[in-house]
Design a protein around this motif. Structure first.
Motif, PDB file in Angstrom:
ATOM      1  N   GLN A 270       0.829  -1.207   0.000  1.00 23.88           N
ATOM      2  CA  GLN A 270       0.000   0.000   0.000  1.00 23.88           C
ATOM      3  C   GLN A 270       0.860   1.252   0.000  1.00 23.88           C
ATOM      4  OE1 GLN A 270      -2.807  -0.287   3.266  1.00 23.88           O
ATOM      5  NE2 GLN A 270      -3.280  -2.427   2.767  1.00 23.88           N
ATOM      6  N   GLY A 271       0.384   2.271  -0.708  1.00 19.60           N
ATOM      7  CA  GLY A 271       1.121   3.521  -0.806  1.00 19.60           C
ATOM      8  C   GLY A 271       2.122   3.490  -1.935  1.00 19.60           C
ATOM      9  N   GLY A 272       2.418   4.609  -2.495  1.00 19.32           N
ATOM     10  CA  GLY A 272       3.381   4.671  -3.582  1.00 19.32           C
ATOM     11  C   GLY A 272       2.792   4.213  -4.901  1.00 19.32           C
ATOM     12  N   GLU A 273       3.620   3.526  -5.665  1.00 10.87           N
ATOM     13  CA  GLU A 273       3.223   3.105  -7.011  1.00 10.87           C
ATOM     14  C   GLU A 273       3.514   1.624  -7.188  1.00 10.87           C
ATOM     15  OE1 GLU A 273       3.521   5.718 -10.826  1.00 10.87           O
ATOM     16  OE2 GLU A 273       5.325   4.449 -10.751  1.00 10.87           O
ATOM     17  N   LEU A 274       2.613   0.921  -7.840  1.00  3.71           N
ATOM     18  CA  LEU A 274       2.793  -0.501  -8.136  1.00  3.71           C
ATOM     19  C   LEU A 274       2.941  -0.696  -9.642  1.00  3.71           C
ATOM     20  CD1 LEU A 274       0.156  -2.310  -5.862  1.00  3.71           C
ATOM     21  CD2 LEU A 274       2.603  -2.046  -5.458  1.00  3.71           C
ATOM     22  N   GLN A 275       3.796  -1.655  -9.986  1.00  3.42           N
ATOM     23  CA  GLN A 275       3.881  -2.069 -11.386  1.00  3.42           C
ATOM     24  C   GLN A 275       3.149  -3.397 -11.517  1.00  3.42           C
ATOM     25  OE1 GLN A 275       7.637  -3.442 -13.291  1.00  3.42           O
ATOM     26  NE2 GLN A 275       7.265  -1.796 -14.755  1.00  3.42           N
ATOM     27  N   VAL A 276       2.197  -3.441 -12.402  1.00  2.00           N
ATOM     28  CA  VAL A 276       1.408  -4.653 -12.632  1.00  2.00           C
ATOM     29  C   VAL A 276       1.731  -5.179 -14.034  1.00  2.00           C
ATOM     30  CG1 VAL A 276      -0.894  -5.668 -12.748  1.00  2.00           C
ATOM     31  CG2 VAL A 276      -0.423  -3.809 -11.135  1.00  2.00           C
ATOM     32  N   ILE A 277       2.320  -6.363 -14.077  1.00  2.00           N
ATOM     33  CA  ILE A 277       2.667  -6.992 -15.350  1.00  2.00           C
ATOM     34  C   ILE A 277       1.763  -8.200 -15.537  1.00  2.00           C
ATOM     35  CG2 ILE A 277       4.505  -7.973 -16.758  1.00  2.00           C
ATOM     36  CD1 ILE A 277       6.513  -6.676 -14.847  1.00  2.00           C
ATOM     37  N   VAL A 278       1.091  -8.268 -16.662  1.00  2.00           N
ATOM     38  CA  VAL A 278       0.167  -9.361 -16.962  1.00  2.00           C
ATOM     39  C   VAL A 278       0.807 -10.254 -18.021  1.00  2.00           C
ATOM     40  CG1 VAL A 278      -2.142  -9.998 -17.738  1.00  2.00           C
ATOM     41  CG2 VAL A 278      -1.795  -7.875 -16.439  1.00  2.00           C
ATOM     42  N   PHE A 279       0.858 -11.572 -17.722  1.00  2.00           N
ATOM     43  CA  PHE A 279       1.445 -12.558 -18.637  1.00  2.00           C
ATOM     44  C   PHE A 279       0.392 -13.590 -19.037  1.00  2.00           C
ATOM     45  CE2 PHE A 279       4.935 -11.220 -15.872  1.00  2.00           C
ATOM     46  CZ  PHE A 279       5.973 -10.989 -16.764  1.00  2.00           C
ATOM     47  N   SER A 280       0.469 -14.051 -20.269  1.00  2.00           N
ATOM     48  CA  SER A 280      -0.288 -15.253 -20.637  1.00  2.00           C
ATOM     49  C   SER A 280       0.437 -16.457 -20.052  1.00  2.00           C
ATOM     50  CB  SER A 280      -0.371 -15.386 -22.159  1.00  2.00           C
ATOM     51  OG  SER A 280       0.900 -15.730 -22.695  1.00  2.00           O
ATOM     52  N   THR A 281      -0.200 -17.615 -20.060  1.00  2.00           N
ATOM     53  CA  THR A 281       0.417 -18.801 -19.472  1.00  2.00           C
ATOM     54  C   THR A 281       1.579 -19.326 -20.300  1.00  2.00           C
ATOM     55  OG1 THR A 281      -1.261 -20.173 -20.553  1.00  2.00           O
ATOM     56  CG2 THR A 281      -1.651 -19.547 -18.256  1.00  2.00           C
ATOM     57  N   THR A 282       1.737 -18.826 -21.522  1.00  2.00           N
ATOM     58  CA  THR A 282       2.888 -19.227 -22.330  1.00  2.00           C
ATOM     59  C   THR A 282       4.083 -18.304 -22.130  1.00  2.00           C
ATOM     60  OG1 THR A 282       2.111 -17.934 -24.221  1.00  2.00           O
ATOM     61  CG2 THR A 282       1.414 -20.246 -24.099  1.00  2.00           C
ATOM     62  N   GLY A 283       3.903 -17.263 -21.314  1.00  2.00           N
ATOM     63  CA  GLY A 283       4.996 -16.360 -21.014  1.00  2.00           C
ATOM     64  C   GLY A 283       4.968 -15.064 -21.795  1.00  2.00           C
ATOM     65  N   SER A 284       3.987 -14.885 -22.686  1.00  2.00           N
ATOM     66  CA  SER A 284       3.889 -13.636 -23.439  1.00  2.00           C
ATOM     67  C   SER A 284       3.397 -12.517 -22.516  1.00  2.00           C
ATOM     68  CB  SER A 284       2.925 -13.789 -24.615  1.00  2.00           C
ATOM     69  OG  SER A 284       3.380 -14.766 -25.514  1.00  2.00           O
ATOM     70  N   ARG A 285       4.019 -11.359 -22.628  1.00  2.00           N
ATOM     71  CA  ARG A 285       3.604 -10.230 -21.799  1.00  2.00           C
ATOM     72  C   ARG A 285       2.397  -9.572 -22.453  1.00  2.00           C
ATOM     73  NH1 ARG A 285       7.622  -6.018 -18.834  1.00  2.00           N
ATOM     74  NH2 ARG A 285       8.589  -8.043 -18.411  1.00  2.00           N
ATOM     75  N   VAL A 286       1.276  -9.554 -21.721  1.00  2.00           N
ATOM     76  CA  VAL A 286       0.034  -8.982 -22.234  1.00  2.00           C
ATOM     77  C   VAL A 286       0.013  -7.481 -22.024  1.00  2.00           C
ATOM     78  CG1 VAL A 286      -2.486  -8.978 -21.990  1.00  2.00           C
ATOM     79  CG2 VAL A 286      -1.212 -11.132 -21.843  1.00  2.00           C
ATOM     80  N   SER A 287       0.454  -7.036 -20.848  1.00  2.00           N
ATOM     81  CA  SER A 287       0.456  -5.603 -20.559  1.00  2.00           C
ATOM     82  C   SER A 287       1.373  -5.311 -19.391  1.00  2.00           C
ATOM     83  CB  SER A 287      -0.957  -5.094 -20.246  1.00  2.00           C
ATOM     84  OG  SER A 287      -1.448  -5.694 -19.049  1.00  2.00           O
ATOM     85  N   THR A 288       1.837  -4.069 -19.321  1.00  2.00           N
ATOM     86  CA  THR A 288       2.611  -3.567 -18.184  1.00  2.00           C
ATOM     87  C   THR A 288       2.064  -2.185 -17.837  1.00  2.00           C
ATOM     88  OG1 THR A 288       4.603  -4.731 -18.914  1.00  2.00           O
ATOM     89  CG2 THR A 288       4.906  -2.957 -17.322  1.00  2.00           C
ATOM     90  N   GLU A 289       1.749  -2.005 -16.563  1.00  2.00           N
ATOM     91  CA  GLU A 289       1.111  -0.753 -16.160  1.00  2.00           C
ATOM     92  C   GLU A 289       1.648  -0.327 -14.793  1.00  2.00           C
ATOM     93  OE1 GLU A 289      -3.454   1.042 -15.686  1.00  2.00           O
ATOM     94  OE2 GLU A 289      -3.100  -1.117 -15.932  1.00  2.00           O
ATOM     95  N   SER A 290       2.000   0.938 -14.656  1.00  2.00           N
ATOM     96  CA  SER A 290       2.371   1.517 -13.368  1.00  2.00           C
ATOM     97  C   SER A 290       1.161   2.261 -12.813  1.00  2.00           C
ATOM     98  CB  SER A 290       3.553   2.470 -13.521  1.00  2.00           C
ATOM     99  OG  SER A 290       4.712   1.759 -13.915  1.00  2.00           O
TER     100      SER A 290
END
Length: 545
Positions: free
Chosen positions: A487-507
């Protein structure tokens, strides 16, 4: 004879003179490969396209050690009247049968460095099929999937649910016989779909492997069997759509060093054919028919036994070798058997249904390296026998192939991995990875944990799983509940498919105890989320129906 050696792994005192004409089996080791017609520039002459592709993916070169034995050296032995059955590229050797006079003549050949005596008598002649017990001893009606809990422990349902059934993976299985695999209904799909691509019996020097013993049948079943009744699945192997090579290397009624060489010959066949995985529920220690061949626990060092050296040769060529740890726990031997002692081999122990170590599972000698590597269900393991009935049996023989099946599915999912990378991932997916011991190793591996490790890089328990809802997520938003240190500050959320492909990256800036993630546009399937703060890393798994 100069400095040449005749190495007897048996005492000869008391042999009567009439035995001079008896034939025995030996392995002759050659001094070089000079004059061989094979070259590393044309490996397609002795390695299949699939074998070369496996090496290419893992950046493994073809070396002189891979070149076949000089054919002229083999001819020189046969010209002396001895029968040569098999040769070894990796040990530059030939196994032959001959009298003592022929043995002495072979030892005199310029290209022969030494000879090992490996088994008494000539090549075993075996019947095509041994007698079967009456069907009533085994068969009984089944009403549900008997091995469901066994599979669940390793995450096999999730593996299969994502379409990873071993398809495209080639597994070589070495054992003492595959009785009934050619007839039992649980293996019929292997024949219908041509999934058994090659067979060989190194004990009898023939192609047919479907006799002798049902130990190999039971072992194979945990990977390959598929039994249905109407719409019900009664039994489902962990890699039931993989391709298989079946090799008989173990001579069940006796035990000689020859069987370790049979394993070597089988490994070279598997290598040439392009096998991805070798599985064998075989181990060698101190139970040889001739006790002078016995090993000691000190020999379980990963380099001393013939089978240990053979398994390392295979591992060095990008093959994943999976083996049982052994069933010597609590005995005078107590420790693992070879080749489970090889650091680059995946050795599997046994646990019971409640997760406790089986009392018979062989112990590792130390935690450097950790052995066994992992463990699986081996007490009352559910399997298919030679008559097609579903039964139970104890042993690391039956826990190990379950892990081999898991490995096949993982390799199908992530074909870019090397064999050693895959071993490391399976180890790290164990539920005891941070607290291993010499009973269960790193614990029970699991597909979801392994997949998470490959996809997100987060495999250890020190990375917390965060609560998300709704999950399954049928809408367009997902709520992540955040512990205090997120909690607090900024989080980086990285979403991956189950094959390892990066779907999205969001701060995303965090102002409360939860975080909303937009899931609009996500396709049907499973996803891993890696959530990073300045202080902590967590993860979550989300299903999009």
């Amino acid at each position: 004879m100069g400095n040449k050696q005749l190495i007897w792994i048996i005492g000869l005192l008391g042999v009567q003179a009439t035995a001079w004409a008896q034939t025995d089996r030996y392995v002759a080791f050659f001094s070089d490969k000079t004059g061989t017609p094979y070259t590393t520039d044309a490996p397609e002459a002795f390695l299949s396209e699939r074998a070369l592709a496996r090496r290419s993916v893992q950046a493994i070169e073809v070396t002189e050690a891979d070149l076949p034995v000089n054919p002229e050296y083999v001819t020189a032995i046969t010209d002396l009247g001895a029968a040569v059955y098999y040769t070894s590229r990796w040990m530059n050797a030939a196994m032959f049968e001959g009298t003592r006079e022929q043995r002495e003549a072979v030892l005199e050949l310029d290209m022969v460095d030494s000879i090992w005596y490996v088994a008494g008598g000539g090549l075993n002649a075996r019947p095509e099929r041994e007698n079967k017990p009456p069907m009533s001893e085994y068969a009984r009606p089944e009403t549900n999937q008997r091995n469901a809990a066994q599979n669940e422990l390793l995450g096999i349902p999730s593996l299969h649910g994502q379409g990873y059934t071993g398809d495209g993976v080639l597994i070589a299985v070495f054992d003492g016989g595959f009785l009934g695999v050619d007839e039992a209904s649980g293996f019929q799909h292997l024949h219908d779909n041509k999934q058994i691509v090659q067979t060989y019996d190194f004990v009898g020097n023939r192609v047919y492997p479907y006799g002798y013993d049902q130990h190999g049948t039971r072992v194979l079943s945990t990977m390959a069997s598929f039994i249905t009744s109407g719409a019900d699945t009664l039994y489902l192997g962990a890699a039931y759509e993989a391709q298989y090579i079946l090799c008989v290397t173990e001579d069940v009624p006796v035990e000689y060093r020859l069987e370790e060489f049979n394993w070597l010959f089988g490994a070279e066949l598997a290598d040439s054919a392009g096998a991805d995985i070798i599985h064998s529920s075989l181990g060698y220690s101190d139970f040889f028919t001739d006790r002078s061949m016995d090993y000691s626990p000190a020999d379980m060092d990963g380099i001393t036994t013939i089978i240990a050296r053979s398994a390392q040769f295979a591992a060095d060529r990008g093959i994943l070798v999976v083996t049982s740890a052994g069933n010597s726990g609590g005995s005078s031997w107590n420790v693992l058997t070879s080749p489970a002692d090889v650091p680059d081999v995946l050795a599997v122990g046994a646990i019971s249904f409640d997760g406790s170590p089986a009392n018979f599972t062989s112990r590792g000698l130390s935690l450097n390296p950790v052995k066994p590597d992992v463990s699986a269900w081996g007490v009352a393991a559910v399997l298919v026998n030679s008559l097609g009935g579903i039964s139970e049996a104890n042993g690391t023989s039956y826990s190990a192939p379950q892990v081999a099946g898991l490995a096949a599915g993982l390799w199908q999912a992530f074909p870019e991995l090397s064999a050693q990378e895959l071993i490391d991932i399976i180890r790290q997916s164990g539920d005891r990875f941070t607290d291993p011991d010499t009973l269960v190793g790193y614990g029970v591996p699991n597909f979801i944990r392994a997949q998470r490790l490959v996809v997100t890089g987060l495999g250890e328990d020190r990375f917390p799983e965060l609560s998300v809802y709704p999950n399954p997520n049928a809408g367009n938003t997902l709520t992540i509940e955040l512990p205090a240190d997120f909690q607090g500050g900024e989080l980086q959320v990285i979403v991956f498919s189950t094959t390892g492909s990066r779907v999205s990256t969001e701060s995303v800036p965090v102002t409360g105890k939860s975080l909303i993630v937009n899931t609009e546009g996500w396709e049907t399937g499973s996803y891993f989320l890696r959530i990073e703060s300045d202080q902590k890393i967590g993860w979550a798994r989300v299903v999009k129906p």
